[in-house]
Design a protein around this motif. Structure first.
Motif, short mmCIF file in Angstrom:
data_model
loop_
_atom_site.label_atom_id
_atom_site.label_comp_id
_atom_site.label_asym_id
_atom_site.label_seq_id
_atom_site.Cartn_x
_atom_site.Cartn_y
_atom_site.Cartn_z
N GLY A 51 10.62 12.49 -18.74
CA GLY A 51 9.74 13.89 -18.64
C GLY A 51 8.57 13.86 -18.16
O GLY A 51 7.74 14.57 -17.83
N GLY A 52 7.92 12.51 -18.01
CA GLY A 52 6.44 12.41 -17.69
C GLY A 52 6.68 11.41 -16.14
O GLY A 52 7.69 11.02 -16.15
N MET A 53 5.44 11.59 -15.57
CA MET A 53 5.55 10.85 -14.29
C MET A 53 4.09 10.39 -14.00
O MET A 53 3.12 11.01 -14.53
CB MET A 53 5.97 11.89 -13.15
N THR A 54 3.96 9.54 -13.29
CA THR A 54 2.55 8.66 -12.94
C THR A 54 2.70 8.65 -11.42
O THR A 54 3.47 8.01 -10.97
CB THR A 54 2.14 7.49 -13.51
N PHE A 69 5.63 22.34 -22.24
CA PHE A 69 5.62 23.73 -22.35
C PHE A 69 4.51 24.09 -23.57
O PHE A 69 5.12 23.95 -24.77
CB PHE A 69 6.73 24.42 -22.52
N GLN A 70 3.18 23.99 -23.45
CA GLN A 70 2.38 24.49 -24.44
C GLN A 70 1.04 25.24 -23.85
O GLN A 70 0.72 25.12 -22.70
CB GLN A 70 1.84 22.97 -25.07
N ILE A 90 17.39 18.91 -20.00
CA ILE A 90 18.12 18.96 -21.34
C ILE A 90 17.28 19.70 -22.26
O ILE A 90 18.01 20.50 -22.99
CB ILE A 90 18.47 17.26 -21.46
N ARG A 91 16.20 19.57 -22.06
CA ARG A 91 15.26 20.04 -23.44
C ARG A 91 14.97 21.78 -23.23
O ARG A 91 14.37 22.32 -24.01
CB ARG A 91 14.01 19.25 -23.71
N SER A 135 12.58 16.89 -14.13
CA SER A 135 13.25 15.72 -14.81
C SER A 135 14.50 16.10 -15.43
O SER A 135 14.64 17.28 -15.95
CB SER A 135 12.34 14.99 -15.83
N LEU A 136 15.34 15.18 -15.49
CA LEU A 136 16.71 15.47 -16.45
C LEU A 136 16.30 15.73 -17.98
O LEU A 136 16.89 16.67 -18.40
CB LEU A 136 17.48 14.27 -16.31
#
Length: 171
Positions: free
Chosen positions: A162-165, A97-98, A89-90, A84-85
């Motif tokens: 940043g998330g997707m379903t 990331f964990q 960006i992040r 994702s964009l």
């Protein structure tokens, strides 16, 4: 209350205990879905919200879950979108990331995994995990929280969050 028969499983003894005690869910078992003793072709829907990234063998597990879903049934998966964009960006500060996340997916890689496991992807949505609505409700929101909600809405509308379903049907 809507007539669904709910079942669940989790790797965490604590999560299973809390599901039983706090949510009153009796049909929650410890371990993987294929180890829980469910019949093949039993479920209409299987959901994995923030789960697939924790699986050590996601392809094997998707194939096993496929066996548990009746033909025409559904799997719904929500996870981070590495391509994702927002993720770009992040960069290294991407919240996905964990520790505990063994796998990361993009729309392309998750679609490929599901198709190889015997599912047809019908719909993909992007989303942002949001703490801001709870802060607003509690009266603790800042101007930055309102700005983030605006930012999130733009990213969700453009399908670059940043998330997707994923919504996929068993073939």
């Amino acid at each position: 209350d809507s007539g669904w028969e709910l079942h669940g499983c989790d790797f965490s003894e604590y999560a299973v205990k809390m599901a039983k005690e706090k949510l009153g869910l009796d049909n929650v078992k410890l371990g993987r879905a294929n180890e829980a003793g469910y019949q093949q072709n039993y479920f209409d829907i299987v959901t994995l919200f923030e789960v697939i990234e924790h699986m050590d063998t996601p392809m094997e597990e998707m194939k096993e879950i496929n066996k548990l879903i009746r033909k025409g049934g559904w799997i719904v998966i929500q996870t981070g979108n590495l391509s994702s964009l927002n993720a770009k960006i992040r960069g290294a500060s991407n919240p996905y990331f964990q520790l505990g996340h063994l796998n990361y997916f993009s729309k392309t890689t998750l679609k490929k995994l599901l198709e190889q496991a015997g599912f047809e992807v019908v719909r993909v949505e992007t989303n942002m995990e949001k703490i801001e609505p709870a802060k607003i409700k509690a009266g603790k929101a800042t101007l930055m929280d309102y700005w983030r909600l605006f930012y999130y809405k733009i990213f969700e509308t453009l399908q670059i969050s940043g998330g997707m379903t994923f919504y996929a049907r068993k073939l």
